[in-house]
Design a protein around this motif. Structure first.
Motif, short mmCIF file in Angstrom:
data_model
loop_
_atom_site.label_atom_id
_atom_site.label_comp_id
_atom_site.label_asym_id
_atom_site.label_seq_id
_atom_site.Cartn_x
_atom_site.Cartn_y
_atom_site.Cartn_z
N ARG A 45 -5.46 2.88 -7.89
CA ARG A 45 -4.79 3.87 -7.03
C ARG A 45 -3.30 3.78 -7.32
O ARG A 45 -2.71 2.70 -7.23
N VAL A 46 -2.68 4.92 -7.65
CA VAL A 46 -1.26 4.96 -7.97
C VAL A 46 -0.57 5.91 -7.00
O VAL A 46 -0.95 7.08 -6.90
N GLU A 47 0.43 5.39 -6.27
CA GLU A 47 1.18 6.18 -5.29
C GLU A 47 2.65 6.22 -5.68
O GLU A 47 3.19 5.25 -6.20
N HIS A 48 3.29 7.34 -5.38
CA HIS A 48 4.72 7.49 -5.60
C HIS A 48 5.46 6.90 -4.41
O HIS A 48 5.09 7.13 -3.26
N ILE A 49 6.53 6.12 -4.68
CA ILE A 49 7.35 5.56 -3.60
C ILE A 49 8.65 6.34 -3.49
O ILE A 49 8.93 6.96 -2.48
N ARG A 50 9.46 6.29 -4.56
CA ARG A 50 10.69 7.07 -4.61
C ARG A 50 11.13 7.12 -6.07
O ARG A 50 10.83 6.22 -6.84
N GLU A 51 11.85 8.17 -6.41
CA GLU A 51 12.33 8.40 -7.78
C GLU A 51 11.23 8.09 -8.78
O GLU A 51 10.25 8.80 -8.81
#
Length: 175
Positions: A45-51
């Motif tokens: 599972r890959v999630e975006h955090i920031r930038e």
């Protein structure tokens, strides 16, 4: 197996969740090649955090044949991996801060699941592998596996160079 990260790194930042097969057939280290005898698909599972920062969570299970450190018989060792990586794909390894992990398993917009699992297996590789706790090892003269029976080699006794150490232990048993 490669996983496309373009959806996560795009403007919409969609979470990618995939279960992919583990295609590693062996673990290759400087000490030798170790066959992967069983593996389950890897859930990532890959999630975006920031930038360009990503949070990667993965679950994997695989079994590897590793020789016993004493008798060299193959031992099945199971790795059950459940880990999280916090990476920034915009930074090189030299620019990493303490809270970030290396991202050498990501190339452009592709995450290599086998490389991700390999690096985690490498960090959890056992220091000592024994076929059983009371493994007798190999005969130092003929090389016979002493777990399967004794050999007819002459017992040369303890090494005389170790007499000083042996005397220390005899004199200070309570220490």
């Amino acid at each position: 197996m490669l996983i496309n990260l373009s959806d996560v790194l795009s403007d919409q930042h969609k979470t990618v969740e995939e279960t992919v097969p583990l295609t590693m057939e062996h673990i290759r280290l400087k000490s030798g090649d170790y066959p992967v005898v069983e593996s389950e698909p890897v859930h990532i599972r890959v999630e975006h955090i920031r930038e360009k920062e990503l949070l990667i969570c993965a679950d994997a299970r695989l079994s590897v044949m590793i020789p016993c450190d004493r008798c060299l018989e193959d031992v099945r060792h199971e790795f059950t991996l459940n880990f999280t990586k916090h990476v920034d794909v915009g930074l090189s390894d030299a620019e990493l801060t303490e809270e970030l992990d290396e991202s050498n398993f990501i190339d452009g917009y592709q995450l290599d699941a086998d490389s991700l699992v390999f690096h985690e297996v490498l960090s959890e590789w056992p220091e000592k592998v024994l076929c059983r706790e009371d493994c007798k090892g190999l005969c130092s003269v003929c090389g016979r596996n002493l777990n399967t029976g004794s050999c007819d080699c002459e017992d040369t006794g303890p090494d005389p160079r170790m007499s000083v150490v042996r005397d220390l232990f005899q004199n200070f048993k309570e220490v």
